[in-house]
Design an enzyme around this catalytic site. Structure first.
Site, PDB file in Angstrom:
ATOM      1  N   ASN A 119       1.009  -1.196   0.023  1.00 47.92           N
ATOM      2  CA  ASN A 119       0.088  -0.172  -0.020  1.00 47.92           C
ATOM      3  C   ASN A 119       0.717   1.155   0.072  1.00 47.92           C
ATOM      4  OD1 ASN A 119      -1.750   1.833   0.485  1.00 47.92           O
ATOM      5  ND2 ASN A 119      -2.452   1.360   2.529  1.00 47.92           N
ATOM      6  N   HIS A 154      -9.478   0.755   4.961  1.00 52.60           N
ATOM      7  CA  HIS A 154      -8.193   0.912   5.588  1.00 52.60           C
ATOM      8  C   HIS A 154      -8.380   1.896   6.811  1.00 52.60           C
ATOM      9  CE1 HIS A 154      -4.101   2.321   6.424  1.00 52.60           C
ATOM     10  NE2 HIS A 154      -3.593   1.336   6.037  1.00 52.60           N
ATOM     11  N   GLY A 169       2.493   2.182  10.797  1.00 47.93           N
ATOM     12  CA  GLY A 169       3.379   3.250  10.413  1.00 47.93           C
ATOM     13  C   GLY A 169       4.249   3.506  11.717  1.00 47.93           C
ATOM     14  N   LYS A 220       0.137   4.167  -0.339  1.00 51.43           N
ATOM     15  CA  LYS A 220      -0.542   5.363   0.426  1.00 51.43           C
ATOM     16  C   LYS A 220      -0.401   6.511  -0.707  1.00 51.43           C
ATOM     17  CE  LYS A 220      -0.251   3.128   4.801  1.00 51.43           C
ATOM     18  NZ  LYS A 220      -0.006   3.319   6.252  1.00 51.43           N
ATOM     19  N   GLU A 229      -5.320  -5.289  10.783  1.00 51.40           N
ATOM     20  CA  GLU A 229      -4.155  -4.372  10.879  1.00 51.40           C
ATOM     21  C   GLU A 229      -4.516  -3.501  12.337  1.00 51.40           C
ATOM     22  OE1 GLU A 229      -2.312  -3.373   6.897  1.00 51.40           O
ATOM     23  OE2 GLU A 229      -3.922  -2.081   7.132  1.00 51.40           O
ATOM     24  N   GLU A 244      -6.956   4.247   8.001  1.00 56.07           N
ATOM     25  CA  GLU A 244      -6.563   5.707   7.621  1.00 56.07           C
ATOM     26  C   GLU A 244      -7.796   6.346   7.221  1.00 56.07           C
ATOM     27  OE1 GLU A 244      -2.937   5.343   5.602  1.00 56.07           O
ATOM     28  OE2 GLU A 244      -1.885   4.874   7.317  1.00 56.07           O
ATOM     29  N   SER A 302       3.508  -2.299  10.515  1.00 58.49           N
ATOM     30  CA  SER A 302       4.970  -2.175  10.412  1.00 58.49           C
ATOM     31  C   SER A 302       5.704  -3.753  10.043  1.00 58.49           C
ATOM     32  CB  SER A 302       5.250  -1.877  11.925  1.00 58.49           C
ATOM     33  OG  SER A 302       4.809  -0.639  12.412  1.00 58.49           O
TER      34      SER A 302
HETATM   35  P1  PGA Z   1       2.766   0.062   7.578  1.00 54.62           P
HETATM   36  O1  PGA Z   1       1.411   0.219   6.992  1.00 54.62           O
HETATM   37  O2  PGA Z   1       3.568  -1.152   7.189  1.00 54.62           O
HETATM   38  O3  PGA Z   1       3.617   1.322   7.357  1.00 54.62           O
HETATM   39  O4  PGA Z   1       2.696   0.224   9.124  1.00 54.62           O
HETATM   40  C1  PGA Z   1       0.506  -0.674   6.771  1.00 54.62           C
HETATM   41  C2  PGA Z   1      -0.695  -0.369   6.225  1.00 54.62           C
HETATM   42  O5  PGA Z   1      -1.227   0.884   6.514  1.00 54.62           O
HETATM   43  O6  PGA Z   1      -1.344  -1.143   5.517  1.00 54.62           O
END
Ligand code: PGA
Length: 294
Positions: free
Chosen positions: A46, A132, A210, A48, A204, A134, A250
């Site tokens: 992803n 997701h 992140g 983003k 997740e 976010e 992560s």
């Molecule tokens: P990250 O994000 O690997 O940077 O923690 C995962 C995600 O948001 O799908």
């Protein structure tokens, strides 16, 4: 009995989960794989709201230089920003699929700034990431369970496969609400769709996204196992056996091998580490998943 200790985040191992949960399930995965051969490992990247023409060109070249994959054992999907989806599709190796990170809730029309999932399919997307964290939690967006579920439904209707994300906030985990939250999010999905064959679930935990605080193998396996059990009880055994449940939060070349070996982890959704060529190392963890299942 589920435990919800934040072992890695708090620097404390969750010993009861380790001893009570993991060994039994290692055997279970081997049984499932032998009996049905389902759940091909899947690694999603992803991107983003990152990258641009030059950096995407360079990343595609690096990914294209990676070793050939055993396409019977693994599939790979990268999700660029909409603006670069066509470009990514034309520059990226053909054994990697391309997906989008979001779409409008349904058919297009007078919805300024939105994108119909059918348009994304038209320009080469095969997958859509839905729900997701976010999108669910950014104050500017606050996408509801029902909206995420409706987006998944429409994406399936236009022929896309869906990576449907679920996961709890830190305060929800600390209040022992992890499963209640994930199940609430999945219930909205179950109410919106009938056919699960093109659904992949991504667990997740929001506190792991992140942040560098990856869930411990025990924490991840515990939730994945519980979500599969929920699928078997609420949707059906066959869907539970066949639906892939990815872990996200992560994930990196450093931690992916250990996680990939877990019986109910069927791949990863990777954010930050998918922006670099060593995303290929995470993809490669499918080999550890196979080795642990025999
Ligand atoms: P990250 O994000 O690997 O940077 O923690 C995962 C995600 O948001 O799908």
């Amino acid at each position: 009995m589920l435990t919800h200790g934040l072992s890695r985040a708090c620097g404390k191992a969750n010993e009861s989960a380790r001893t009570a949960v993991v060994p039994a399930r290692t055997a279970r995965r081997a049984t499932l794989h032998m009996s049905t051969g389902e759940r091909k490992f899947l690694v999603g990247g992803n991107w983003k709201c990152n990258l641009a023409t030059a950096s995407i060109g360079a990343l595609c070249e690096a990914l294209n230089d990676g070793a050939a994959l055993d396409d019977k054992a693994v599939e790979v999907v990268v999700a660029p920003p909409h603006a670069y989806l066509s470009m990514t599709r034309s520059r990226l190796r053909t054994d990697f699929q391309v997906g989008a990170q979001n779409a409008w809730i349904g058919k297009g029309g007078a919805f300024t700034g939105e994108t119909d999932a059918a348009m994304l399919r038209d320009i080469g997307a095969e997958w859509l990431i839905v729900g997701h964290s976010e999108r669910r939690h950014l104050p500017e967006l606050r996408e509801s369970d029902a909206t995420s579920a409706a987006k998944a439904r429409y994406a399936l209707d236009v022929g896309l496969s869906v990576i449907f994300c679920v996961g709890e906030l830190l305060e929800e985990r600390e209040a022992n609400q992890t499963l209640a939250v994930c199940e609430r999010q999945l219930t909205a999905l179950a109410n919106a769709i009938e056919d699960w064959s093109k659904i992949v679930i991504a667990y997740e935990p929001v506190w792991a996204i992140g942040t560098g605080k990856v869930a411990t193998p025990e924490q991840a396996e515990e939730v994945h196992f519980a979500l599969r059990k929920w699928l078997s009880e609420k949707v059906g055994q066959s869907v539970a056996d066949k639906t892939r449940i990815l872990y996200g939060g992560s994930v990196s070349p450093k931690n992916c091998v250990e996680l990939a070996k877990l019986p109910d982890i069927d791949g990863f959704l990777v954010g930050g580490a998918s922006l670099k060529p060593d995303f290929l190392e995470v993809v490669d963890s499918y080999k550890s998943a196979i080795a642990s299942a025999v």
